[in-house]
Design a protein around this motif. Structure first.
Motif, PDB file in Angstrom:
ATOM      1  N   ALA A  47       6.451  -6.077 -14.963  1.00 13.68           N
ATOM      2  CA  ALA A  47       6.654  -4.601 -14.657  1.00 13.68           C
ATOM      3  C   ALA A  47       6.201  -4.126 -13.286  1.00 13.68           C
ATOM      4  O   ALA A  47       7.124  -3.292 -12.747  1.00 13.68           O
ATOM      5  CB  ALA A  47       5.957  -3.855 -15.755  1.00 13.68           C
ATOM      6  N   GLY A  48       5.174  -4.369 -12.956  1.00 17.15           N
ATOM      7  CA  GLY A  48       4.739  -3.933 -11.387  1.00 17.15           C
ATOM      8  C   GLY A  48       5.526  -4.469 -10.363  1.00 17.15           C
ATOM      9  O   GLY A  48       5.930  -3.912  -9.495  1.00 17.15           O
ATOM     10  N   ILE A  49       5.976  -5.740 -10.408  1.00 17.86           N
ATOM     11  CA  ILE A  49       6.329  -6.537  -9.217  1.00 17.86           C
ATOM     12  C   ILE A  49       7.685  -6.129  -9.144  1.00 17.86           C
ATOM     13  O   ILE A  49       8.589  -6.204  -7.888  1.00 17.86           O
ATOM     14  CB  ILE A  49       6.394  -8.207  -9.405  1.00 17.86           C
ATOM     15  CG1 ILE A  49       6.406  -8.614  -8.220  1.00 17.86           C
ATOM     16  CG2 ILE A  49       7.567  -8.580 -10.422  1.00 17.86           C
ATOM     17  CD1 ILE A  49       6.197 -10.114  -8.070  1.00 17.86           C
ATOM     18  N   ARG A  50       8.560  -5.359 -10.204  1.00 18.14           N
ATOM     19  CA  ARG A  50       9.899  -5.013  -9.896  1.00 18.14           C
ATOM     20  C   ARG A  50       9.805  -3.815  -9.109  1.00 18.14           C
ATOM     21  O   ARG A  50      10.977  -3.370  -8.471  1.00 18.14           O
ATOM     22  CB  ARG A  50      10.209  -4.561 -11.396  1.00 18.14           C
ATOM     23  CG  ARG A  50      10.610  -5.538 -12.411  1.00 18.14           C
ATOM     24  CD  ARG A  50      11.096  -5.252 -13.862  1.00 18.14           C
ATOM     25  NE  ARG A  50      10.945  -6.139 -14.791  1.00 18.14           N
ATOM     26  CZ  ARG A  50      12.036  -6.769 -15.080  1.00 18.14           C
ATOM     27  NH1 ARG A  50      13.170  -6.647 -14.521  1.00 18.14           N
ATOM     28  NH2 ARG A  50      12.014  -7.663 -15.934  1.00 18.14           N
ATOM     29  N   LEU A  51       8.806  -3.296  -8.639  1.00 15.55           N
ATOM     30  CA  LEU A  51       8.689  -2.023  -7.817  1.00 15.55           C
ATOM     31  C   LEU A  51       8.291  -2.432  -6.274  1.00 15.55           C
ATOM     32  O   LEU A  51       7.895  -1.621  -5.463  1.00 15.55           O
ATOM     33  CB  LEU A  51       7.798  -0.978  -8.301  1.00 15.55           C
ATOM     34  CG  LEU A  51       8.200  -0.193  -9.599  1.00 15.55           C
ATOM     35  CD1 LEU A  51       7.202   0.667 -10.241  1.00 15.55           C
ATOM     36  CD2 LEU A  51       9.500   0.223  -9.491  1.00 15.55           C
ATOM     37  N   SER A  52       7.928  -3.816  -6.095  1.00 14.31           N
ATOM     38  CA  SER A  52       7.469  -4.229  -4.998  1.00 14.31           C
ATOM     39  C   SER A  52       8.553  -4.801  -4.315  1.00 14.31           C
ATOM     40  O   SER A  52       9.481  -5.550  -4.582  1.00 14.31           O
ATOM     41  CB  SER A  52       6.647  -5.252  -5.299  1.00 14.31           C
ATOM     42  OG  SER A  52       6.113  -6.194  -3.996  1.00 14.31           O
ATOM     43  N   THR A  53       8.647  -4.703  -2.878  1.00 16.45           N
ATOM     44  CA  THR A  53       9.406  -5.149  -1.931  1.00 16.45           C
ATOM     45  C   THR A  53       8.841  -6.135  -0.886  1.00 16.45           C
ATOM     46  O   THR A  53       9.661  -6.403   0.014  1.00 16.45           O
ATOM     47  CB  THR A  53      10.359  -4.170  -1.344  1.00 16.45           C
ATOM     48  OG1 THR A  53       9.692  -3.158  -0.729  1.00 16.45           O
ATOM     49  CG2 THR A  53      11.192  -3.508  -2.603  1.00 16.45           C
ATOM     50  N   ALA A  54       7.540  -6.169  -0.713  1.00 17.34           N
ATOM     51  CA  ALA A  54       6.907  -7.006   0.315  1.00 17.34           C
ATOM     52  C   ALA A  54       6.777  -8.241   0.147  1.00 17.34           C
ATOM     53  O   ALA A  54       6.915  -8.889  -1.114  1.00 17.34           O
ATOM     54  CB  ALA A  54       5.632  -6.292   0.447  1.00 17.34           C
ATOM     55  N   GLU A  55       6.597  -8.860   1.225  1.00 16.01           N
ATOM     56  CA  GLU A  55       6.586 -10.388   1.249  1.00 16.01           C
ATOM     57  C   GLU A  55       5.388 -10.867   0.368  1.00 16.01           C
ATOM     58  O   GLU A  55       5.393 -11.807  -0.245  1.00 16.01           O
ATOM     59  CB  GLU A  55       6.539 -11.112   2.539  1.00 16.01           C
ATOM     60  CG  GLU A  55       6.510 -12.556   2.714  1.00 16.01           C
ATOM     61  CD  GLU A  55       6.526 -13.162   3.953  1.00 16.01           C
ATOM     62  OE1 GLU A  55       6.470 -14.141   4.237  1.00 16.01           O
ATOM     63  OE2 GLU A  55       6.778 -12.329   5.217  1.00 16.01           O
ATOM     64  N   TYR A  56       4.263 -10.201   0.484  1.00 18.40           N
ATOM     65  CA  TYR A  56       3.007 -10.380  -0.196  1.00 18.40           C
ATOM     66  C   TYR A  56       2.452  -9.345  -0.993  1.00 18.40           C
ATOM     67  O   TYR A  56       2.771  -7.946  -0.608  1.00 18.40           O
ATOM     68  CB  TYR A  56       1.957 -10.615   1.065  1.00 18.40           C
ATOM     69  CG  TYR A  56       2.119 -11.635   1.996  1.00 18.40           C
ATOM     70  CD1 TYR A  56       2.175 -13.097   1.927  1.00 18.40           C
ATOM     71  CD2 TYR A  56       2.799 -11.471   3.294  1.00 18.40           C
ATOM     72  CE1 TYR A  56       2.592 -13.922   2.747  1.00 18.40           C
ATOM     73  CE2 TYR A  56       2.958 -12.167   4.395  1.00 18.40           C
ATOM     74  CZ  TYR A  56       2.797 -13.590   4.024  1.00 18.40           C
ATOM     75  OH  TYR A  56       3.084 -14.428   4.938  1.00 18.40           O
ATOM     76  N   VAL A  57       2.016  -9.821  -2.140  1.00 15.74           N
ATOM     77  CA  VAL A  57       1.341  -8.876  -2.882  1.00 15.74           C
ATOM     78  C   VAL A  57      -0.018  -9.059  -3.286  1.00 15.74           C
ATOM     79  O   VAL A  57      -0.253 -10.382  -3.522  1.00 15.74           O
ATOM     80  CB  VAL A  57       2.146  -8.751  -4.475  1.00 15.74           C
ATOM     81  CG1 VAL A  57       3.426  -8.173  -4.290  1.00 15.74           C
ATOM     82  CG2 VAL A  57       2.165 -10.070  -5.186  1.00 15.74           C
ATOM     83  N   VAL A  58      -0.820  -8.013  -3.298  1.00 20.78           N
ATOM     84  CA  VAL A  58      -2.240  -8.503  -3.804  1.00 20.78           C
ATOM     85  C   VAL A  58      -2.268  -7.887  -5.096  1.00 20.78           C
ATOM     86  O   VAL A  58      -2.119  -6.817  -5.516  1.00 20.78           O
ATOM     87  CB  VAL A  58      -3.142  -7.638  -2.977  1.00 20.78           C
ATOM     88  CG1 VAL A  58      -4.599  -7.661  -3.661  1.00 20.78           C
ATOM     89  CG2 VAL A  58      -3.115  -8.107  -1.483  1.00 20.78           C
ATOM     90  N   LEU A  59      -2.816  -8.785  -6.170  1.00 23.48           N
ATOM     91  CA  LEU A  59      -2.809  -8.610  -7.522  1.00 23.48           C
ATOM     92  C   LEU A  59      -4.257  -8.445  -7.897  1.00 23.48           C
ATOM     93  O   LEU A  59      -5.112  -9.029  -7.543  1.00 23.48           O
ATOM     94  CB  LEU A  59      -2.107  -9.761  -8.454  1.00 23.48           C
ATOM     95  CG  LEU A  59      -2.176  -9.483  -9.847  1.00 23.48           C
ATOM     96  CD1 LEU A  59      -1.262  -8.466 -10.155  1.00 23.48           C
ATOM     97  CD2 LEU A  59      -1.625 -10.885 -10.436  1.00 23.48           C
TER      98      LEU A  59
END
Length: 340
Positions: free
Chosen positions: A122-134
């Motif tokens: 659900a959260g990653i659907r709103l992400s557009t960056a190359e990297y994510v900090v989870l």
């Protein structure tokens, strides 16, 4: 987590095994691989990243309490985590909306309470960056330096993710930086294989990723039980931590984002208390803050106002010494004080 004494906190440590611990691969490689070191002559610019904070768990081991809202050092656990990733391009919190210390985007897993993989999806659907900090929402000692280290380690290695390990060397996949494309790839594969993500353990995803590891027993400490909460609250009240924690809490409460040299202000308060009178300390630091705000309110303005006030306190104290020489009058040559 396996029980251990929180670094810097005497007494009982965290409880043994939390709900997320069962999702952490116990047979994984324990080697702490930091990846190749960046070139010191050409430091990397901070990576643009999005932050995903999972804050919708049931907190069964806290008796169903609102864990993200539990306060440690006067600040909600969720707000402490949000402060650590404050420079994220976008921050998504997967939970029901609530007041927070800074603006975030909200998402909710389907169904609610469907577990970490459903929340991640659900959260990653709103992400557009190359990297994510989870991140989980229960990390009282996470800070921006740790987030930067995770991102730098990931960028300088070919790995899919950089994950913190706890005091026993176990992976903590909810204190990690990942390549967004790798997460999307594995989430899609799991969805096709199982028909759903709800209820699947997080290790189903992380077990398919190439991970590099950073040892972080303090930053990875999470609060699964009331004993964990008590240990965290005790640690930040120790002498070596309490002032930084208090200043951070005050700035958060007042909505102030200012990097102040607290040592300068403490020295000023000491000089005012000893050289003038004890009540002069808080009043002087208040006036310094007021003057600094009028002068622009940045770190340099605070330092300059503190310098002037400290010099005045020194002059004031010097006048009280028996051998203090009278100050020379500020007179124009050829005139007397009476003539001015």
């Amino acid at each position: 987590m396996t029980e251990y004494e929180l670094p810097g906190a005497p007494g009982a440590g965290p409880d043994a095994v939390g709900d997320r611990d069962r999702d952490r691969g116990r047979d994984r490689d324990r080697e702490l691989d930091r990846g190749p070191a960046p070139d010191a002559a050409a430091p990397l610019e901070p990576a643009a990243y999005d932050a995903l904070v999972l804050a919708g768990g049931g907190a069964r081991r806290l008796g169903g309490a609102d864990k993200p809202g539990v306060r440690v050092g006067g600040r909600a656990l969720l707000d402490r985590v949000l402060a650590a990733c404050a420079d994220a391009r976008t921050t998504v919190v997967v939970a029901d909306p609530r007041p927070t210390s800074r603006p975030v985007l909200w998402a909710r897993e389907e169904p609610p309470g469907g577990g970490p993989l459903a929340a991640l999806d659900a959260g990653i659907r709103l992400s557009t960056a190359e990297y994510v900090v989870l991140l989980s929402a229960d990390l009282p000692f996470l800070d921006g330096r740790t987030v930067d280290e995770l991102l730098t380690t990931l960028r300088t290695s070919p790995a899919d993710g950089a994950v913190l390990t706890d005091a026993d060397g176990r992976d903590q996949p909810l204190v990690a930086a990942y390549r967004t494309a790798a997460l999307r790839r594995e989430l899609a594969a799991l969805g096709e294989r199982h028909g759903r993500l709800a209820g699947l353990p997080l290790r189903r995803l992380t077990g398919s990723l190439d991970l590099t590891r950073i040892f972080g027993p303090v930053a990875s400490f999470d609060c699964d039980t009331w004993d964990d909460i008590a240990a965290a609250r005790a640690r930040i009240r120790e002498h070596g931590h309490v002032l930084d924690e208090w200043i951070t809490a005050v700035k958060d409460e007042l909505g102030i984002d200012l990097d102040v040299d607290t040592g300068v202000l403490l020295d000023l308060a000491r000089d005012a208390a000893h050289g003038v009178a004890r009540p002069a300390a808080p009043l002087t630091t208040f006036l310094v803050g007021y003057a600094a705000a009028r002068a622009g309110g940045d770190r340099e303005a605070v330092a300059e106002a503190a310098r002037k006030a400290a010099a005045l306190a020194t002059r004031w104290a010097d006048e009280d010494t028996p051998d203090a020489a009278p100050a020379a009058p500020d007179a124009t040559p050829g005139t007397s004080p009476d003539a001015r």
